[in-house]
Write a protein that holds these residues in place. Structure first.
Motif, mmCIF file in Angstrom:
data_model
loop_
_atom_site.group_PDB
_atom_site.id
_atom_site.type_symbol
_atom_site.label_atom_id
_atom_site.label_comp_id
_atom_site.label_asym_id
_atom_site.label_seq_id
_atom_site.Cartn_x
_atom_site.Cartn_y
_atom_site.Cartn_z
ATOM 1 N N GLU A 1 0.829 -1.220 0.000
ATOM 2 C CA GLU A 1 0.000 0.000 0.000
ATOM 3 C C GLU A 1 0.859 1.265 0.000
ATOM 4 O O GLU A 1 0.377 2.362 0.270
ATOM 5 C CB GLU A 1 -0.925 0.038 1.233
ATOM 6 N N GLY A 2 2.155 1.131 -0.290
ATOM 7 C CA GLY A 2 3.045 2.289 -0.272
ATOM 8 C C GLY A 2 2.697 3.303 -1.363
ATOM 9 O O GLY A 2 1.969 2.992 -2.311
ATOM 10 N N ILE A 3 3.248 4.493 -1.212
ATOM 11 C CA ILE A 3 2.972 5.571 -2.184
ATOM 12 C C ILE A 3 3.642 5.230 -3.512
ATOM 13 O O ILE A 3 4.799 4.803 -3.534
ATOM 14 C CB ILE A 3 3.551 6.916 -1.686
ATOM 15 N N THR A 4 2.919 5.464 -4.600
ATOM 16 C CA THR A 4 3.540 5.254 -5.911
ATOM 17 C C THR A 4 3.000 6.236 -6.942
ATOM 18 O O THR A 4 1.827 6.625 -6.888
ATOM 19 C CB THR A 4 3.331 3.814 -6.413
ATOM 20 N N SER A 5 3.877 6.623 -7.857
ATOM 21 C CA SER A 5 3.429 7.448 -8.981
ATOM 22 C C SER A 5 3.265 6.564 -10.215
ATOM 23 O O SER A 5 2.958 7.051 -11.288
ATOM 24 C CB SER A 5 4.465 8.532 -9.270
ATOM 25 N N ALA A 6 3.538 5.254 -10.040
ATOM 26 C CA ALA A 6 3.520 4.351 -11.209
ATOM 27 C C ALA A 6 2.678 3.108 -10.923
ATOM 28 O O ALA A 6 3.186 1.982 -10.958
ATOM 29 C CB ALA A 6 4.949 3.953 -11.559
ATOM 30 N N PRO A 7 1.365 3.295 -10.669
ATOM 31 C CA PRO A 7 0.538 2.116 -10.354
ATOM 32 C C PRO A 7 0.495 1.097 -11.492
ATOM 33 O O PRO A 7 0.241 -0.074 -11.264
ATOM 34 C CB PRO A 7 -0.861 2.716 -10.090
ATOM 35 N N GLU A 8 0.822 1.570 -12.697
ATOM 36 C CA GLU A 8 0.798 0.641 -13.841
ATOM 37 C C GLU A 8 1.859 -0.453 -13.711
ATOM 38 O O GLU A 8 1.782 -1.486 -14.382
ATOM 39 C CB GLU A 8 0.956 1.412 -15.169
ATOM 40 N N LEU A 9 2.853 -0.262 -12.835
ATOM 41 C CA LEU A 9 3.867 -1.310 -12.637
ATOM 42 C C LEU A 9 3.343 -2.450 -11.758
ATOM 43 O O LEU A 9 3.989 -3.483 -11.609
ATOM 44 C CB LEU A 9 5.141 -0.720 -11.999
ATOM 45 N N GLY A 10 2.179 -2.235 -11.139
ATOM 46 C CA GLY A 10 1.593 -3.275 -10.284
ATOM 47 C C GLY A 10 2.063 -3.135 -8.843
ATOM 48 O O GLY A 10 2.947 -2.331 -8.534
ATOM 49 N N LYS A 11 1.463 -3.945 -7.961
ATOM 50 C CA LYS A 11 1.851 -3.892 -6.533
ATOM 51 C C LYS A 11 3.107 -4.733 -6.324
ATOM 52 O O LYS A 11 3.301 -5.740 -7.014
ATOM 53 C CB LYS A 11 0.731 -4.478 -5.681
ATOM 54 N N PRO A 12 3.932 -4.346 -5.364
ATOM 55 C CA PRO A 12 5.121 -5.163 -5.090
ATOM 56 C C PRO A 12 4.733 -6.563 -4.612
ATOM 57 O O PRO A 12 3.717 -6.731 -3.953
ATOM 58 C CB PRO A 12 5.832 -4.403 -3.965
ATOM 59 N N ASP A 13 5.564 -7.545 -4.969
ATOM 60 C CA ASP A 13 5.443 -8.908 -4.454
ATOM 61 C C ASP A 13 6.264 -8.926 -3.155
ATOM 62 O O ASP A 13 7.493 -8.786 -3.189
ATOM 63 C CB ASP A 13 6.016 -9.861 -5.516
#
Ligand code: CIR
Length: 256
Positions: A16-28
């Protein structure tokens, strides 16, 4: 030379961390833990003691320990992170910093000043500070006053596009600066030997110099070649899961 590093294990909530690139998907998360293990190993290979702090579930971005503190040769500065969900990380990093610094060597950025360590780049005794969405004019003013009190200097660098200063520019010693995007032509950096990072590998401008070795994110062949050609030993570490949160190699440690 660096003797110590502080890192913090990523927490499960990192997804749920901050991201400007949601298109990269959530971290595993499991992969992020493995990559963190490799990161710690790489730091140790460079001859430093690594202090590993426990994960903090209440702060999704807390593995990026570079932001709540800046450590210089003369003092440690607890910052005042400009990201609301990250501001409380400053109290959590303090006990770790106190293991290495006396109370009179620890300084604090205070509201209304904000500052995040990702905006601070050390070049010898001078510190460049990015003015960003996270680091404001008052934070920079306080920071430079603290530096001057301790015999160090600082200067402001206005940022246009990047999250933090070190998202786009990093000093790897010997007058060599890795530069990408908006930093390629900034007059402040004209005096350095600039290693220009191609746009498609811009993420890898965030490398770290560790006692003569440069740690580079895995998967960026042009950067790898350029740093090798500049005469450095290198270690590659995969940071794909941290990239999904706009985090790079420097963000994951305090080095001093
Ligand atoms: C954030 O937006 O605060 C985190 N997701 C990434 C922080 C990266 N830290 C750094 O560049 N020093």
């Amino acid at each position: 030379m660096f003797k110590n590093c502080i890192v913090r294990r990523p927490c499960k909530a990192m997804v749920e961390g901050i991201t400007s690139a949601p298109e990269l998907g959530k971290p595993d998360y499991e992969l992020a833990l493995k990559q963190h293990d490799s990161y710690i190993e790489a730091l140790k290979k460079c001859g430093v003691e690594v202090t590993v702090l426990d994960a903090l579930e209440q702060y999704p971005d807390s593995c990026f320990v570079e932001d709540p503190a800046v450590i210089t040769s003369k003092c440690a500065i607890i910052t005042n992170p400009g990201a609301g969900t990250r501001n409380g990380e400053k109290a959590e990093i303090l006990p770790a910093v106190k293991k290495f610094f006396r109370d009179d060597q620890i300084e604090y950025i205070k509201a209304p000043g904000t500052l995040e360590g990702g905006d601070v780049m050390m070049v010898g005794d001078h510190f460049y500070v990015g003015r960003s969405a996270r680091t404001n004019e008052e934070g920079i003013k306080q920071f430079i006053a603290i530096l001057e009190k301790h015999g160090l200097t600082g200067s402001e660098v206005p940022l246009e596009k990047v999250l933090h200063l070190k998202t786009g520019i990093n000093y790897i010693e010997n007058n060599n600066m890795l530069v990408s995007g908006e930093f390629i032509d900034k007059p402040e950096f004209a005096k350095y030997n600039k290693i220009v990072i191609p746009e498609e590998e811009a993420y890898a401008a965030n490398c770290i110099w560790m006692n003569g070795t440069v740690i580079i994110p895995e998967g960026y062949p042009a950067v790898e070649k350029a740093v090798k050609d500049a005469g450095y030993d290198i270690i590659l570490v995969d940071t794909s899961e941290y990239r999904k949160l706009d985090g790079g190699l420097s963000c994951l440690s305090l080095r001093f």
